[in-house]
Design a protein around this motif. Structure first.
Motif, PDB file in Angstrom:
ATOM      1  N   GLY A 111       7.757  10.618 -50.074  1.00 12.24           N
ATOM      2  CA  GLY A 111       8.454  10.343 -48.824  1.00 12.24           C
ATOM      3  C   GLY A 111       9.964  10.317 -49.031  1.00 12.24           C
ATOM      4  O   GLY A 111      10.453  10.438 -50.162  1.00 12.24           O
ATOM      5  N   PRO A 112      10.723  10.158 -47.953  1.00 11.56           N
ATOM      6  CA  PRO A 112      10.242   9.992 -46.577  1.00 11.56           C
ATOM      7  C   PRO A 112      10.188  11.283 -45.764  1.00 11.56           C
ATOM      8  O   PRO A 112       9.864  11.252 -44.584  1.00 11.56           O
ATOM      9  N   ASP A 113      10.523  12.412 -46.397  1.00 11.02           N
ATOM     10  CA  ASP A 113      10.609  13.659 -45.627  1.00 11.02           C
ATOM     11  C   ASP A 113       9.319  14.468 -45.653  1.00 11.02           C
ATOM     12  O   ASP A 113       9.187  15.446 -44.918  1.00 11.02           O
ATOM     13  N   GLY A 114       8.369  14.070 -46.499  1.00 11.52           N
ATOM     14  CA  GLY A 114       7.113  14.806 -46.562  1.00 11.52           C
ATOM     15  C   GLY A 114       6.144  14.379 -45.470  1.00 11.52           C
ATOM     16  O   GLY A 114       6.482  13.625 -44.558  1.00 11.52           O
ATOM     17  N   THR A 115       4.913  14.882 -45.576  1.00 17.74           N
ATOM     18  CA  THR A 115       3.871  14.526 -44.620  1.00 17.74           C
ATOM     19  C   THR A 115       3.197  13.236 -45.069  1.00 17.74           C
ATOM     20  O   THR A 115       2.714  13.156 -46.201  1.00 17.74           O
ATOM     21  N   PRO A 116       3.164  12.211 -44.223  1.00 17.66           N
ATOM     22  CA  PRO A 116       2.572  10.944 -44.654  1.00 17.66           C
ATOM     23  C   PRO A 116       1.059  11.055 -44.830  1.00 17.66           C
ATOM     24  O   PRO A 116       0.392  11.802 -44.122  1.00 17.66           O
ATOM     25  N   ALA A 117       0.542  10.321 -45.804  1.00 19.47           N
ATOM     26  CA  ALA A 117      -0.904  10.225 -45.969  1.00 19.47           C
ATOM     27  C   ALA A 117      -1.507   9.370 -44.870  1.00 19.47           C
ATOM     28  O   ALA A 117      -2.658   9.556 -44.483  1.00 19.47           O
ATOM     29  N   LEU A 118      -0.730   8.447 -44.367  1.00 17.54           N
ATOM     30  CA  LEU A 118      -1.190   7.525 -43.329  1.00 17.54           C
ATOM     31  C   LEU A 118      -0.006   7.153 -42.465  1.00 17.54           C
ATOM     32  O   LEU A 118       1.075   6.859 -42.978  1.00 17.54           O
ATOM     33  N   GLU A 119      -0.187   7.211 -41.176  1.00 21.46           N
ATOM     34  CA  GLU A 119       0.875   6.824 -40.254  1.00 21.46           C
ATOM     35  C   GLU A 119       0.283   5.933 -39.186  1.00 21.46           C
ATOM     36  O   GLU A 119      -0.805   6.195 -38.673  1.00 21.46           O
ATOM     37  N   LYS A 120       0.977   4.867 -38.879  1.00 20.40           N
ATOM     38  CA  LYS A 120       0.456   3.945 -37.870  1.00 20.40           C
ATOM     39  C   LYS A 120       1.607   3.277 -37.136  1.00 20.40           C
ATOM     40  O   LYS A 120       2.706   3.120 -37.668  1.00 20.40           O
ATOM     41  N   LYS A 121       1.361   2.913 -35.923  1.00 22.88           N
ATOM     42  CA  LYS A 121       2.282   2.090 -35.142  1.00 22.88           C
ATOM     43  C   LYS A 121       1.638   0.731 -34.955  1.00 22.88           C
ATOM     44  O   LYS A 121       0.476   0.633 -34.570  1.00 22.88           O
ATOM     45  N   ILE A 122       2.393  -0.312 -35.247  1.00 24.41           N
ATOM     46  CA  ILE A 122       1.888  -1.669 -35.137  1.00 24.41           C
ATOM     47  C   ILE A 122       2.762  -2.429 -34.148  1.00 24.41           C
ATOM     48  O   ILE A 122       3.976  -2.522 -34.331  1.00 24.41           O
ATOM     49  N   GLU A 123       2.143  -2.969 -33.127  1.00 27.85           N
ATOM     50  CA  GLU A 123       2.840  -3.849 -32.198  1.00 27.85           C
ATOM     51  C   GLU A 123       2.501  -5.279 -32.575  1.00 27.85           C
ATOM     52  O   GLU A 123       1.357  -5.702 -32.497  1.00 27.85           O
ATOM     53  N   VAL A 124       3.495  -6.027 -33.019  1.00 30.08           N
ATOM     54  CA  VAL A 124       3.288  -7.377 -33.527  1.00 30.08           C
ATOM     55  C   VAL A 124       3.833  -8.393 -32.517  1.00 30.08           C
ATOM     56  O   VAL A 124       5.028  -8.431 -32.259  1.00 30.08           O
ATOM     57  N   PRO A 125       2.953  -9.231 -31.953  1.00 32.06           N
ATOM     58  CA  PRO A 125       3.432 -10.227 -30.987  1.00 32.06           C
ATOM     59  C   PRO A 125       3.943 -11.480 -31.677  1.00 32.06           C
ATOM     60  O   PRO A 125       3.611 -11.753 -32.844  1.00 32.06           O
ATOM     61  N   GLU A 126       4.722 -12.237 -30.978  1.00 32.63           N
ATOM     62  CA  GLU A 126       5.231 -13.502 -31.492  1.00 32.63           C
ATOM     63  C   GLU A 126       4.065 -14.421 -31.875  1.00 32.63           C
ATOM     64  O   GLU A 126       3.085 -14.531 -31.152  1.00 32.63           O
ATOM     65  N   GLY A 127       4.178 -15.056 -33.025  1.00 29.97           N
ATOM     66  CA  GLY A 127       3.167 -16.018 -33.446  1.00 29.97           C
ATOM     67  C   GLY A 127       2.002 -15.439 -34.210  1.00 29.97           C
ATOM     68  O   GLY A 127       1.141 -16.178 -34.675  1.00 29.97           O
ATOM     69  N   ALA A 128       1.954 -14.117 -34.382  1.00 33.58           N
ATOM     70  CA  ALA A 128       0.825 -13.502 -35.072  1.00 33.58           C
ATOM     71  C   ALA A 128       0.845 -13.859 -36.555  1.00 33.58           C
ATOM     72  O   ALA A 128       1.892 -14.012 -37.158  1.00 33.58           O
ATOM     73  N   ASN A 129      -0.341 -13.999 -37.145  1.00 36.09           N
ATOM     74  CA  ASN A 129      -0.499 -14.069 -38.596  1.00 36.09           C
ATOM     75  C   ASN A 129      -1.679 -13.171 -38.926  1.00 36.09           C
ATOM     76  O   ASN A 129      -2.817 -13.491 -38.569  1.00 36.09           O
ATOM     77  N   ALA A 130      -1.423 -12.052 -39.560  1.00 38.36           N
ATOM     78  CA  ALA A 130      -2.465 -11.046 -39.765  1.00 38.36           C
ATOM     79  C   ALA A 130      -2.256 -10.327 -41.082  1.00 38.36           C
ATOM     80  O   ALA A 130      -1.166 -10.335 -41.660  1.00 38.36           O
ATOM     81  N   THR A 131      -3.341  -9.739 -41.582  1.00 40.25           N
ATOM     82  CA  THR A 131      -3.272  -8.848 -42.737  1.00 40.25           C
ATOM     83  C   THR A 131      -3.815  -7.494 -42.334  1.00 40.25           C
ATOM     84  O   THR A 131      -4.899  -7.401 -41.747  1.00 40.25           O
ATOM     85  N   VAL A 132      -3.056  -6.455 -42.622  1.00 40.10           N
ATOM     86  CA  VAL A 132      -3.486  -5.082 -42.376  1.00 40.10           C
ATOM     87  C   VAL A 132      -4.013  -4.527 -43.695  1.00 40.10           C
ATOM     88  O   VAL A 132      -3.297  -4.507 -44.698  1.00 40.10           O
ATOM     89  N   ALA A 133      -5.274  -4.095 -43.701  1.00 37.25           N
ATOM     90  CA  ALA A 133      -5.912  -3.620 -44.923  1.00 37.25           C
ATOM     91  C   ALA A 133      -6.178  -2.125 -44.847  1.00 37.25           C
ATOM     92  O   ALA A 133      -6.829  -1.650 -43.915  1.00 37.25           O
ATOM     93  N   ALA A 134      -5.660  -1.381 -45.822  1.00 37.28           N
ATOM     94  CA  ALA A 134      -6.026   0.026 -46.002  1.00 37.28           C
ATOM     95  C   ALA A 134      -7.138   0.039 -47.050  1.00 37.28           C
ATOM     96  O   ALA A 134      -6.962  -0.453 -48.161  1.00 37.28           O
ATOM     97  N   HIS A 135      -8.301   0.594 -46.689  1.00 37.68           N
ATOM     98  CA  HIS A 135      -9.463   0.462 -47.568  1.00 37.68           C
ATOM     99  C   HIS A 135     -10.447   1.592 -47.314  1.00 37.68           C
ATOM    100  O   HIS A 135     -10.224   2.454 -46.452  1.00 37.68           O
ATOM    101  N   LEU A 136     -11.546   1.590 -48.056  1.00 43.53           N
ATOM    102  CA  LEU A 136     -12.628   2.541 -47.839  1.00 43.53           C
ATOM    103  C   LEU A 136     -13.679   1.914 -46.939  1.00 43.53           C
ATOM    104  O   LEU A 136     -13.972   0.718 -47.046  1.00 43.53           O
TER     105      LEU A 136
END
Length: 277
Positions: free
Chosen positions: A88-113
């Motif tokens: 990166g950052p000019d190549g093709t991403p293996a994974l692309e995502k948009k995350i909308e995070v609200p106030e007060g959130a507590n979360a874990t985002v897991a990339a997995h099989l």
């Protein structure tokens, strides 16, 4: 190398919506308004990555089996791109995502099989509600390319029939427990045993990750603290007077309601075999 190291990242994790509400303790530190806490777990074997957020590198050389500490973020929308390390950052991403995070959130985002060995993204809500004095919360998340499992403590099943990408949680006495993961309904050990230190006032999150076919199943723990409750009363000398704890409880209510936290992914076909080790 086995077939699982040649990953075809061509799938959609769809949209994952989580609604989170937090009652903030009166004694919370100032300046928390408009903030959220987010962790990232990398559970795809054989792929070291760089993670970019809104065009800036967030994590470099992020290795499988790694979970970040919770990061305080401004509430809002983040454009996350994950590249094979050095691409990166000019190549093709293996994974692309948009995350909308609200106030007060507590979360874990897991990339997995997933259970079939294909990569996907799952967002988990982290339970950071208070536990009673002397107690600890333990959460188990099945994010491995493996069938349903039971999780045992001291040889006794605690969580049964857990499937990818599900989770389960309970509150137990604080202390050290010896845990292992077995195929559901059997005594066939898939992972472990391992000692887990369940500290008072924490949520110990255990990820079962990797691939059964590739024989690289493993455990990874993430510990979140700050959930201890003061004792309800303590003796004060010979008078018998009791002093009540003055820390109010905080709780997290969550439900599947569209629009609160939206995680969408675009997974782009890539081959890992033959690339740099």
């Amino acid at each position: 190398m086995t077939s699982r190291t040649s990953l075809t990242l061509a799938a959609s994790a769809g949209a994952c919506a989580l609604a989170l509400g937090v009652a903030t303790p009166a004694l919370a530190a100032p300046g928390d308004d408009g903030k959220a806490m987010v962790s990232v777990f990398h559970g795809i074997p054989g792929l070291t990555v760089d993670v970019y957020a809104n065009g800036d590198e967030l994590l470099g050389d992020f290795e499988p089996g790694t979970v970040t500490d919770p990061q305080e973020l401004d509430a809002g929308t983040y454009d996350i791109k994950i590249f094979e390390a050095g691409q990166g950052p000019d190549g093709t991403p293996a994974l692309e995502k948009k995350i909308e995070v609200p106030e007060g959130a507590n979360a874990t985002v897991a990339a997995h099989l997933n259970a079939d060995g294909d990569p996907e993204l799952t967002a988990f809500v982290n339970d950071v509600s208070k536990v009673d004095a002397g107690k600890s919360r333990v959460t188990v998340r099945h994010v491995a390319a493996a069938p349903a499992v039971d999780v045992r403590a001291g040889g006794e099943p605690v969580f049964t029939g857990l499937e990818n990408p599900k989770e389960d949680t309970t509150v137990v006495d604080a202390g050290t427990v010896n845990a292992d993961v077995v195929l559901a309904g059997t005594d066939t050990v898939a992972i472990g045993p391992a000692d887990l230190d369940l500290a008072e006032g924490t949520n110990t999150i255990v990820y079962a990750w990797g691939s059964a076919e590739d024989e690289n199943l493993a455990l990874k723990t993430q510990t979140l603290s700050g959930m201890a409750s003061a004792p309800k009363g303590v003796h004060a000398g010979g008078s018998g007077a009791a002093v009540a704890g003055n820390s109010p409880d905080a709780w997290l209510a969550w439900a599947a309601v569209a629009g609160a936290v939206t995680v969408t992914t675009v997974l782009v076909s890539r081959q890992v075999a033959g690339r740099r080790g």
